[in-house]
Enzyme design. Sequence first.
Site, mmCIF file in Angstrom:
data_model
loop_
_atom_site.group_PDB
_atom_site.id
_atom_site.type_symbol
_atom_site.label_atom_id
_atom_site.label_comp_id
_atom_site.label_asym_id
_atom_site.label_seq_id
_atom_site.Cartn_x
_atom_site.Cartn_y
_atom_site.Cartn_z
ATOM 1 N N HIS A 171 50.782 47.527 35.629
ATOM 2 C CA HIS A 171 49.532 46.970 35.094
ATOM 3 C C HIS A 171 48.321 47.735 35.633
ATOM 4 C CE1 HIS A 171 46.458 44.150 33.801
ATOM 5 N NE2 HIS A 171 46.058 44.006 35.047
ATOM 6 N N GLU A 205 51.220 35.826 34.514
ATOM 7 C CA GLU A 205 51.369 35.878 35.969
ATOM 8 C C GLU A 205 52.235 34.705 36.436
ATOM 9 O OE1 GLU A 205 47.797 36.423 38.278
ATOM 10 O OE2 GLU A 205 46.719 37.399 36.632
ATOM 11 N N ARG A 253 39.562 54.467 33.503
ATOM 12 C CA ARG A 253 39.052 55.454 34.442
ATOM 13 C C ARG A 253 39.602 56.830 34.121
ATOM 14 N NH1 ARG A 253 39.865 51.379 38.040
ATOM 15 N NH2 ARG A 253 41.785 52.375 38.663
ATOM 16 N N GLN A 289 33.983 40.851 31.700
ATOM 17 C CA GLN A 289 34.517 41.525 32.897
ATOM 18 C C GLN A 289 34.014 42.966 32.992
ATOM 19 O OE1 GLN A 289 38.802 41.511 32.870
ATOM 20 N NE2 GLN A 289 39.021 42.406 34.902
HETATM 21 MN MN MN Z 1 44.815 38.100 36.929
#
Ligand code: MN
Length: 429
Positions: free
Chosen positions: A139, A207, A148, A246
């Site tokens: 990830h 998750e 990036r 974000q």
């Molecule tokens: Mn997370």
Amino acid sequence: MSTVDSTLTSFIDIASDSDFSIHNLPYGIFSDTADGKRRAGVAIGEQVLDLAVIEAAGLLSLDGGPYFDKPTLNAFIDSGRNNWTQARKTIQMLLSSDNDALRDSQDLQKKALFQQADVTMHMPVQVPGFTDFYSSKEHATNVGTMFRDPSNALLPNWTEMPVGYNGRASTVVVSGTDIVRPSGQLKPNADDRPIFSACKRLDFELETAFVVGKGNSIGQPIAVDEAFDHIFGMVLLNDWSARDIQKWEYVPLGPFNAKTFASEVSPWIVTMDALAPFKTACPTQEPKPLAYLDEKATDNSFDINLSVELLPEDSDSATVVCETNFKYMYWSMAQQLTHHTITGCKVEVGDMMGSGTISGPTPDSYGSMLEIAWNATKPVTLTGGATRSFIEDGDTVIMKGYSEKDGIRVGFGEVRGKVLPAIQFNFDK
Ligand code: MN
């Protein structure tokens, strides 16, 4: 750790593919329509065993109890490992085929057993603190490649420490909670000022989270070889994320509003005792971690199959968009907990620690839409023909997880959340 008796059976009818076998016995908090009162239960097959009733009947006596006629599991968890072991042993015995106490009492069964379909599940613990890590190498590499530098996707600290951030405990919510699309500052064009808008890039993150079972004192780090003993159990976690919020806000201090509107968890805490048969190794860590993170145990991860399904509002059939496994996680939960406390940071019973998005090595095992649709360059086609790059209003995201070995299945059930349209703001003065 416990050994597994695979011949153990329950007098309760349990399908062979049920997540909630007699080897699992996960804890949750439920209420029924009779009085809406929250108390603790254990999932077994399609039913819930009411532990408050079992305790009141004198069939489950724990040191310092009673513990289960309460709206959270914190007091039980805080009572310590001896009680965890004792409770598991007793509940397993009561549900087994060769014990008559519950099996032969219609009256007790009527009071203590409920269909899961008939009850409402609530947050299993009061969560004092929520932390989210970033421990999947796949990830972190995918995100670094997209945003990036593909040739230098991982930042230098990533292979040295379990990177994480302190999240928002008050917005950890239980499965089934609707998610209102967040609004905030977005910056669609690099050269312009930001706009205020509903999030246009709403995402899930697949998750797990572990639940802290034993805290520490402030100033006293938890040693890595002892850290596992501080973990009570695990849940599935959908770390809902607003990618556009974000992107604009995260430099220089990391995630803030993009992550604080909802972190949604499955209602049943699967204990580490139930997961013990599914231990496996973490991937090889290169370079070798600094001594404080260097774990003696090599079986410090778990073989847990994980999946994500997407169900649009106008559709009857969900589409599986991700299948992966917890065992791909680079950093172990023990290493995460040790790193978290190495400064002397205090963690508490009920704290939840998210793993970070769990992506596997192949595109069908990526744990977020950001990766699956590769920053909206490869939209996913769903059953029925609709396409998605991110999550739309009315969509339901469903995450599932289970372990299976030698005919024994231990599962998490699911975490499910539906997205509602954003609030319409009017800021005219
Ligand atoms: Mn997370």
